[in-house]
Design a protein around this motif. Sequence first.
Motif, short mmCIF file in Angstrom:
data_model
loop_
_atom_site.label_atom_id
_atom_site.label_comp_id
_atom_site.label_asym_id
_atom_site.label_seq_id
_atom_site.Cartn_x
_atom_site.Cartn_y
_atom_site.Cartn_z
N ALA A 600 9.91 -10.94 -6.36
CA ALA A 600 9.04 -9.77 -6.29
C ALA A 600 9.02 -9.18 -4.89
CB ALA A 600 7.62 -10.16 -6.70
N CYS A 601 9.46 -9.93 -3.89
CA CYS A 601 9.44 -9.44 -2.50
C CYS A 601 10.70 -8.68 -2.12
CB CYS A 601 9.25 -10.63 -1.54
SG CYS A 601 7.62 -11.41 -1.68
N GLU A 642 -12.90 -12.65 2.16
CA GLU A 642 -12.72 -12.71 0.71
C GLU A 642 -11.46 -13.48 0.35
OE1 GLU A 642 -12.06 -9.70 -3.12
OE2 GLU A 642 -12.18 -8.92 -1.07
N LYS A 643 -11.56 -14.33 -0.67
CA LYS A 643 -10.42 -15.10 -1.16
C LYS A 643 -9.80 -14.37 -2.35
CE LYS A 643 -11.38 -18.61 1.58
NZ LYS A 643 -10.49 -19.08 2.66
N VAL A 644 -8.47 -14.28 -2.37
CA VAL A 644 -7.78 -13.58 -3.44
C VAL A 644 -6.62 -14.45 -3.92
CG1 VAL A 644 -6.46 -11.53 -4.09
CG2 VAL A 644 -8.41 -11.31 -2.55
N ARG A 645 -6.52 -14.61 -5.21
CA ARG A 645 -5.42 -15.38 -5.79
C ARG A 645 -4.14 -14.55 -5.72
NH1 ARG A 645 -3.47 -14.99 -10.73
NH2 ARG A 645 -5.32 -13.82 -11.44
N GLY A 646 -3.05 -15.19 -5.30
CA GLY A 646 -1.78 -14.50 -5.16
C GLY A 646 -0.91 -14.63 -6.39
N GLY A 647 0.38 -14.30 -6.20
CA GLY A 647 1.31 -14.27 -7.32
C GLY A 647 1.11 -13.05 -8.19
N ARG A 648 0.56 -11.98 -7.60
CA ARG A 648 0.26 -10.78 -8.38
C ARG A 648 0.11 -9.57 -7.46
NH1 ARG A 648 -5.35 -9.48 -8.75
NH2 ARG A 648 -6.62 -10.85 -7.42
N TRP A 649 0.10 -8.39 -8.09
CA TRP A 649 -0.17 -7.14 -7.38
C TRP A 649 -1.68 -6.92 -7.28
CZ3 TRP A 649 3.11 -3.78 -4.96
CH2 TRP A 649 4.49 -4.04 -5.13
N CYS A 650 -2.09 -6.35 -6.17
CA CYS A 650 -3.50 -6.05 -5.94
C CYS A 650 -3.66 -4.58 -5.58
CB CYS A 650 -4.06 -6.89 -4.79
SG CYS A 650 -3.86 -8.68 -5.00
N LYS A 651 -4.79 -4.04 -5.89
CA LYS A 651 -5.10 -2.66 -5.53
C LYS A 651 -6.50 -2.65 -4.94
CE LYS A 651 -4.94 2.10 -7.29
NZ LYS A 651 -4.68 2.94 -8.49
N GLU A 652 -6.62 -2.12 -3.72
CA GLU A 652 -7.90 -2.11 -3.04
C GLU A 652 -8.15 -0.73 -2.42
OE1 GLU A 652 -7.81 -6.80 -1.53
OE2 GLU A 652 -7.70 -5.17 -0.07
N ARG A 653 -9.44 -0.42 -2.24
CA ARG A 653 -9.84 0.79 -1.54
C ARG A 653 -10.52 0.37 -0.23
NH1 ARG A 653 -10.78 6.09 -3.18
NH2 ARG A 653 -10.47 5.47 -5.35
N HIS A 654 -10.16 1.03 0.86
CA HIS A 654 -10.66 0.63 2.17
C HIS A 654 -11.20 1.82 2.94
CE1 HIS A 654 -9.07 -3.56 2.39
NE2 HIS A 654 -8.26 -3.10 1.46
N ASP A 655 -12.25 1.55 3.73
CA ASP A 655 -12.70 2.56 4.68
C ASP A 655 -11.78 2.50 5.90
OD1 ASP A 655 -13.51 0.46 6.36
OD2 ASP A 655 -15.61 0.58 5.74
N TYR A 656 -12.13 3.28 6.95
CA TYR A 656 -11.23 3.39 8.09
C TYR A 656 -11.26 2.16 9.00
CZ TYR A 656 -10.89 8.29 6.75
OH TYR A 656 -10.66 9.45 6.07
N PHE A 657 -12.22 1.28 8.79
CA PHE A 657 -12.33 0.08 9.61
C PHE A 657 -11.75 -1.14 8.91
CE2 PHE A 657 -15.56 3.05 10.92
CZ PHE A 657 -15.43 3.04 12.30
N SER A 658 -10.94 -0.90 7.93
CA SER A 658 -10.39 -2.02 7.16
C SER A 658 -9.05 -1.61 6.58
CB SER A 658 -11.36 -2.41 6.04
OG SER A 658 -10.86 -3.49 5.30
N LEU A 659 -8.32 -2.60 6.18
CA LEU A 659 -7.08 -2.46 5.43
C LEU A 659 -6.74 -3.84 4.92
CD1 LEU A 659 -3.92 -2.11 7.78
CD2 LEU A 659 -6.03 -3.30 8.39
N PRO A 660 -5.83 -3.98 3.96
CA PRO A 660 -5.44 -5.32 3.55
C PRO A 660 -4.79 -6.08 4.71
CG PRO A 660 -4.82 -3.70 1.89
CD PRO A 660 -5.25 -2.93 3.10
#
Length: 777
Positions: A600-601, A642-660
Amino acid sequence: MKFTDGYWMTRPGYTLMSPYEVHGVDVHPDKVVVYAALKHIDHRGQTLNDPLLTLEFSSPLPDVIRAVYYHHKGSLRKGPSSFPLRVSGSAAISIEDSEEKVILTSGETSVTITKQQGLSILYAYKGRKLTGSGHRATSYVKGANGVHHFREQLDLGIGETVYGLGERFTPFVKNGQVVDIWNQDGGTASEQAYKNIPFYVTNRGYGVFVNHPELVSFEIASEKVSKVQFSVEGERLDYFVIGGESLKEVLGNYTSLTGKPSLPPQWSFGLWLTTSFTTNYDEATVSGFVDGMAERNLPLSVFHFDCFWMKAYHWCDFIWDEKVFPDPAGMLARLKAKGLRICVWINPYIAQRSDLFDEGVANGYFLKRPDGSVWQWDLWQYGMGILDFTNPEATKWFGDKLRALLDMGVDCFKTDFGERIPTDVVYHDGSDPYQMHNYYTQLYNKAVFDVLVEKRGVSEAVLFARSATAGGQQFPVHWGGDCEATYESMAESLRGGLSLGLSGFSFWSHDIGGFENTSPADLYKRWVAFGLLSSHSRLHGSSSYRVPWMYDEEAVDVVRFFTNLKCRLMPYLYGQSSASAEQGIPMMRAMVLEFGSDPACDYLDRQYMLGESLLVAPVLNDAGESHFYLPEGTWTNFLSGEKVRGGRWCKERHDYFSLPLYVRPGSLIAVGSHKDRPDYDYTSGVTFHLFELASGSVTAKVPGADGRTVFSLTVSREAEGYSVSAEGLVGEWLLLLRGVTTVGVVNGGWVEVAAEGVLVKPDRSKSWLFVGLPIEQ
């Protein structure tokens, strides 16, 4: 460059001469020489009036196989005929020679050449096929116009993807593309590139380096979809197949061959601010920017003066424009008293209006036309002449101008241009201008870097370079050139940086906010997050200033937030940078480099690993959304916890003081105590953050100013709890077990259990074991 018309036909004007079978093999202690006939030889008469091709195989380094093919070996080839290699002699090899085949093995990498039933060439690592060639793939190509080429076609397996070939802004995976290795000033929105490197890697775990400074034309699954083809003009082809246990090891072997990067100084990792290009500025403007940053608590490390620190039409005469900078030495002293380093823009061109032009002409310091006159044109600067770095006196003359600036207080140089190098010129040392077109940048950047090493020492030497060729990674840092102020250009810049990283370059930057035009505040703030989570970080533009208060007040806060974050991360970042320089791998890593076993990478080009432990997925749209992939395991958002399980696609919304910004499971991140500068004692008040260590052990190394480890901490997960040991420092540090709610001490040392972690005043002779006792809240 295509020579065939479909699969069966040859294009008009070309004749392909492909080796059919082996006529003879000479085995030497350090190489194998194969003589290949173009047809089956039944009797002696068929050896008349027909060529052989000579194929030589050797090894300069373990796991590196060199292949050199000749038609007419005595053909004259002016310099630079190849890239200078950082090794001499040969690696230890073994050769097996039988009636059926000959095998040359270096390390775990081998090449097998069959002697019967047609020629085939197979490259393998530990017996696993990497790639191969042979009949109808290797060819000497005769041109009807008298211009001949050598062509090689190497196998591409099913699902095999190709990366690298320099800083390319086209799709990250190069399959299906035609790539010409020819430096050009083409911006970031076309197939042209400032940094063309005839080296590629694939997800099968090997690399190919074509050892030709001149134009190398690649057809990557394009002329023939199951092959990577490369061709050069002339009677000779020289290339290397590079194996290794992983892509990291392949890059390490390649940079052992062409040169490891120097480690940039700590201060260079901080925020750079520039005057921008065509804006109006003087000392008052510069002081206003610098003081404005300080008043807003925005940490600034380097101030850069772009082109107009010199007079228009005078570039480069290395003389400050006295109308706007009447006291340059005093100004630099005043800026440096504020804790800043100074960078100035230069290029290797001398305009006719400059007083230096006549001096350069009189002494023969410029490239000449065949009739002996100086080569000039009006593109960029009126009557521009180009410095001839093959002339040692010209190089010294140019370097003396830089030495004077360093004595004045300048710390480093932005080495712009170096791509528009003509081929209708004569060089001082007789070099072939065609082969010098790409190679010119190597001489240019080396000349400047050598002056910095001489005057400042290797630990303080750093460039901000735009052009490069193979080996240019030795002179960091490089930046991505002229991008536009759009999200699309932000994404193409990232693709370029990831491609350059897979071409052997460790340190890379880009113009935060875009160079051309002025970005809206939204884009500027998103680009700031990306830029300050890059190897190096510079605010720069063309016709407008890039200080954040020119956008909006929130932009000021965003710049402060991410600059503070980068400074706090410097113990981790500089440790990773030191390892990257030592190993010859990039700081900003394509996902395929760290997770090669996860298919997937293979195509991911909108996210990257910053070092081995931090995943960054820049927000590339005005909706604030990021769509990214996490490999297997439990990942932790470094900013939110925050803990997130991997092996998958994620979709997040962020303000300007954050990003994945996610931490790889099993990581130990050293976080510093200073947020206002990148260069400080990283061992003072350092905090170690441990993330999701399921089993085994992990070590964090804290470097000193020279990049060498001065303190290391190892944490192991055992049945009873966590055991911890430290080396190199008697002092106080903090271990933060991110996500672990219970911790206690069983033995050793002076330990205070606190709500946020475990505060330790270590004794070198002690180790500590932490078990599941509750933390008092």
